[in-house]
Enzyme design. Structure first.
Site, PDB file in Angstrom:
ATOM      1  N   THR A  21       0.848  -1.261  -0.142  1.00 21.67           N
ATOM      2  CA  THR A  21       0.230  -0.005  -0.175  1.00 21.67           C
ATOM      3  C   THR A  21       0.799   1.318   0.113  1.00 21.67           C
ATOM      4  O   THR A  21       1.966   1.292   0.945  1.00 21.67           O
ATOM      5  CB  THR A  21      -0.752  -0.088   1.217  1.00 21.67           C
ATOM      6  OG1 THR A  21      -1.609  -1.115   1.345  1.00 21.67           O
ATOM      7  CG2 THR A  21      -1.839   1.345   1.333  1.00 21.67           C
ATOM      8  N   ASP A 141       8.277  -4.819 -14.848  1.00 28.15           N
ATOM      9  CA  ASP A 141       6.582  -4.385 -14.664  1.00 28.15           C
ATOM     10  C   ASP A 141       6.543  -3.214 -14.922  1.00 28.15           C
ATOM     11  O   ASP A 141       5.731  -2.527 -14.475  1.00 28.15           O
ATOM     12  CB  ASP A 141       6.301  -4.824 -13.157  1.00 28.15           C
ATOM     13  CG  ASP A 141       4.933  -5.016 -13.109  1.00 28.15           C
ATOM     14  OD1 ASP A 141       4.085  -5.414 -14.125  1.00 28.15           O
ATOM     15  OD2 ASP A 141       4.276  -4.801 -11.874  1.00 28.15           O
TER      16      ASP A 141
END
Length: 309
Positions: A21, A141
């Site tokens: 997060t 990514d």
């Protein structure tokens, strides 16, 4: 030495990613906004594995270069251990950038980003990728959500190196991984190199031009079919030898349709560049350092990191 996480005051959640997060926070010492990434690291017998600490140290070292197109890691804070989950909390503190490229594109009014802005973003992105590759790091990514852009149009790559940290620890999350920007060799679980980042850059390039993803597959196989439909199915001689899936498992698509899809928006130099980015054979893809001196960018003012090229 790592700081106390209490130095940072969380204000809101920026997002939940595959690595944890991210919070918008304030550095109570300097009074500056930061991005605080809270991640869970599996505990070894002696706490946070040394391999993870080495990778974080590398990210901190690279931040000392203060590259204009790579987000800067400002601090590392050790959090508490969660014994029930056998993990330790680690906080990575990054410079704060207002938005990512995905949000930036969404906010852009029709018909989408002007070509001059696309060219500027691509040049800055490739400059950052060249820096990472020169330092033997590759992203693996890269996608619009990991490309940050401020209100002045300055681009910074985020989450570089983190894939490697978490792959080593086999961290599993419930986050659905987007396949749209992944190179064929990753989708096929073949060996790969830094060329995977160039493929991702090509996908991002096309998305900024078309205002929608170029290859929007739902599974690894579907993603490969979407790629071959546009770039053409590879020949048997081009097919990797180290994968179990046979080439016959895919339909035979004719030659590349890429130029037809983009020729209305891109000039001949732009078309040539994106074709060199989206070649099936990784070794044939253009290198970041060569892309930066491609004729497509001849009218781009050189950034500080490029003046000595």
């Amino acid at each position: 030495m790592a700081s106390d996480v209490g130095r940072y005051e969380e204000s809101s959640i920026i997002g939940n990613g595959s690595y944890g997060t991210v919070y918008k926070a304030r550095d109570k010492v300097k009074g500056e906004l930061v991005a605080l990434k809270k991640i869970k690291i599996p505990q070894g017998e002696e706490g946070v594995p040394m391999s993870t600490l080495r990778e974080v140290a590398l990210l901190k070292y690279l931040s000392n270069f203060d590259h204009p197109h790579v987000v800067k890691l400002l601090d590392v804070c050790h959090g508490q251990k969660i014994q029930s989950e056998r993990v330790s909390l680690l906080y990575l503190v990054f410079e704060y950038v207002e938005q990512d490229l995905a949000v930036y594109m969404e906010k852009c009014p029709p018909p989408g980003l002007p070509i001059t802005k696309v060219k500027s973003i691509m040049y800055q992105l490739l400059d950052g990728i060249d820096f990472l590759h020169t330092n033997r790091l590759f992203h693996r990514d890269l996608k619009p959500q990991n490309v940050l852009i401020d209100h002045q149009g300055h681009v910074k790559i985020a989450d570089f190196g983190l894939t490697r940290i978490f792959d080593m620890q086999s961290v599993l999350t419930q986050v659905v991984v987007t396949l749209w920007y992944r190179a064929p060799e990753i989708l096929m679980s073949s060996k790969y190199t830094s060329a995977v980042d160039i493929w991702s850059c090509g996908c991002i390039f096309a998305e900024m031009i078309r205002n929608r993803p170029l290859f929007a597959g739902h599974t690894e196989t579907d993603q490969l079919c979407k790629i071959f439909e546009i770039t053409g199915t590879p020949s048997l001689g081009e097919w990797p030898e180290d994968i179990s899936i046979p080439i016959g498992a895919f339909p035979r698509f004719a030659g590349s349709q890429l130029r037809k899809l983009l020729e209305a928006e891109l000039d001949s130099f732009g078309l040539a560049l994106i074709e060199e980015m989206l070649l099936f054979i990784p070794e044939n893809r253009i290198l970041a350092k060569d892309a930066l001196v491609h004729p497509y960018f001849s009218d781009i003012a050189k950034s500080p990191s490029q003046v000595d090229r």
